[in-house]
Write an enzyme that holds these catalytic residues in place. Structure first.
Site, PDB file in Angstrom:
ATOM      1  N   LYS A 116       0.827  -1.216   0.000  1.00  0.00           N
ATOM      2  CA  LYS A 116       0.000   0.000   0.000  1.00  0.00           C
ATOM      3  C   LYS A 116       0.860   1.264   0.000  1.00  0.00           C
ATOM      4  O   LYS A 116       0.467   2.286  -0.546  1.00  0.00           O
ATOM      5  CB  LYS A 116      -0.977  -0.008   1.171  1.00  0.00           C
ATOM      6  CG  LYS A 116      -1.984  -1.148   1.050  1.00  0.00           C
ATOM      7  CD  LYS A 116      -3.410  -0.765   1.341  1.00  0.00           C
ATOM      8  CE  LYS A 116      -4.325  -1.847   0.762  1.00  0.00           C
ATOM      9  NZ  LYS A 116      -5.680  -1.824   1.115  1.00  0.00           N
ATOM     10  N   LYS A 197      -3.468  -9.479  -7.058  1.00  0.00           N
ATOM     11  CA  LYS A 197      -4.746  -9.949  -6.521  1.00  0.00           C
ATOM     12  C   LYS A 197      -5.902  -9.014  -6.886  1.00  0.00           C
ATOM     13  O   LYS A 197      -5.700  -7.808  -7.062  1.00  0.00           O
ATOM     14  CB  LYS A 197      -4.640 -10.138  -5.008  1.00  0.00           C
ATOM     15  CG  LYS A 197      -4.875  -8.912  -4.173  1.00  0.00           C
ATOM     16  CD  LYS A 197      -4.970  -9.268  -2.697  1.00  0.00           C
ATOM     17  CE  LYS A 197      -5.368  -8.052  -1.890  1.00  0.00           C
ATOM     18  NZ  LYS A 197      -6.706  -8.007  -1.420  1.00  0.00           N
ATOM     19  N   LYS A 200     -10.760  -4.613  -4.194  1.00  0.00           N
ATOM     20  CA  LYS A 200     -11.941  -3.774  -4.398  1.00  0.00           C
ATOM     21  C   LYS A 200     -11.619  -2.290  -4.534  1.00  0.00           C
ATOM     22  O   LYS A 200     -12.446  -1.524  -5.002  1.00  0.00           O
ATOM     23  CB  LYS A 200     -12.968  -4.009  -3.287  1.00  0.00           C
ATOM     24  CG  LYS A 200     -12.502  -3.648  -1.890  1.00  0.00           C
ATOM     25  CD  LYS A 200     -13.629  -3.879  -0.912  1.00  0.00           C
ATOM     26  CE  LYS A 200     -13.146  -4.315   0.431  1.00  0.00           C
ATOM     27  NZ  LYS A 200     -12.141  -3.462   1.092  1.00  0.00           N
TER      28      LYS A 200
END
Ligand code: ATP
Ligand code: LTN
Length: 334
Positions: A116, A197, A200
């Site tokens: 992140k 991956k 969302k």
């Protein structure tokens, strides 16, 4: 809550982006199947979602939308508690105590933090201590089992380590939680980039299928999904795009990869993709219908969250009082 002899399940999803089929296959599907046997608490972890920039009005709507989607997917409020994390202040209180027994070296190793930090400019302290807040979520409710996708395994190991460390430093206080990760579908990949991956909060909506996507959108996204230049439908780890689509097919039908291969001998990728899209469209239809019925009933959703928070707080307070006593705080006169 607090049924003697019943083990506890706890899990949560952060309200960032639209809930996706990856969240369903990796987590929600198991949440639903565990409801009968366990006492379950399912969180909407709004505190965690602040580690990523949010538009306040959108976040508020999204939290309601998640509650409605949990229900529409089959979380039964008669059996499980649905709780908004920020409604139970004990989560942040326990986080502080756990912060003091967490080593920076442990947080430096977290792959989600590293990933992140590469993706966003705002590398804030919350993003760094995110796994400690997650450990609080779990340990506060003395959870035995935590159903999550494979990406959360490392965070769960930290939760276990912190529980063991605290219990060792003071005296037995926390249940040591076990991960519950699906055998197949624990890591669903992005449709356009099967090396990463499905997520969302991905900026490109073609990478994921949202639980609320319209049928024509789902069809289009699957048709465009990246595969390879071969022709045979084979379950081969090296053919990442197809491998991922077969995993999704398998998760929604219960068929094994061998059975799927057999069904598609001599058929084309396009046949397979259209069938897969139809399967997912059919599976999402009743969820979307139910969602549309309940999402606008804010009175009902608020009432449900009020009950969830009240019941959850009882257990949370019990654990936190114990923790405060063990670390040596003076008991607050009530
Ligand atoms: P974000 O992009 O906002 O980080 P996410 O899609 O990665 O979202 P999380 O909120 O981090 O989702 O995770 C919710 C649950 O879904 C967790 O249990 C997580 O392990 C699971 N999950 C997330 N992505 C996948 C995936 N690609 N495959 C299987 N399970 C997943
Ligand atoms: N970090 C998790 C979400 C999460 C969670 C939890 C999962 C927050 N608290 C407690 C299980 C148990 C994620 O999926 N990103």
């Amino acid at each position: 809550m607090d049924t003697p002899g019943k083990k506890r399940v706890l899990s949560g999803i952060q309200p960032s982006g639209e809930l996706c089929i990856s969240n369903y296959i990796g987590a929600l599907k198991n949440w639903i199947s565990l409801q009968d046997e366990y006492e379950c608490v399912y969180l909407i972890v709004d505190l965690h979602s602040l580690t990523v920039d949010q538009v306040p009005a959108e976040l508020r709507q999204r939290c309601y939308s998640y509650v409605a989607q949990y229900l529409a997917c089959g979380i039964d409020p008669e059996k499980s508690l649905i709780v908004v994390q920020s409604h139970v202040p004990e989560h942040t209180e326990l986080t502080w105590v756990l912060n003091t027994i967490t080593y920076m070296g442990e947080l430096n190793r977290m792959t989600q933090f590293k990933d992140k930090s590469k993706k966003q400019k705002n590398i804030n302290l919350g993003l760094y201590t995110y796994p400690v807040l997650m450990a609080s979520d779990i340990l506060l409710y003395q959870a035995d089992l935590v159903p999550v996708g494979a990406d959360q395994k490392q965070h769960l190991e930290l939760s276990r380590d912190l529980a063991i460390r605290f219990n060792g430093k003071y005296s037995p206080t926390f249940t040591i939680p076990e991960p519950f990760i699906p055998k197949q579908g624990a890591r669903i990949m992005s449709l356009q980039d099967p090396e990463s991956k499905m997520s969302k909060s991905d900026k490109n909506p073609n990478n994921y299928i949202s639980l609320l996507d319209a049928p024509n959108v789902i069809m289009k996204k699957f048709k465009r999904a990246v595969t390879d230049s071969e022709t045979e439908i084979k379950y081969d780890e090296n053919r990442k795009g197809l491998h991922n689509l077969i995993n999704i097919y398998s998760a929604y039908t219960g068929k094994t990869s061998d059975q799927i291969e057999d069904m598609y001998v001599g058929k084309m990728y396009s046949d397979f993709k259209v069938d897969l899209a139809d399967i997912v469209i059919d599976a999402l239809k009743p969820i979307q219908e139910e969602y549309n019925k309940i999402y606008n009933d804010k009175g009902y959703l608020d009432q449900l969250l009020k009950e969830g928070a009240e019941k959850a707080r009882y257990q949370a307070r019990k654990t936190l009082d114990k923790v405060y006593r063990k670390v040596g705080f003076i008991k607050r006169a009530r």
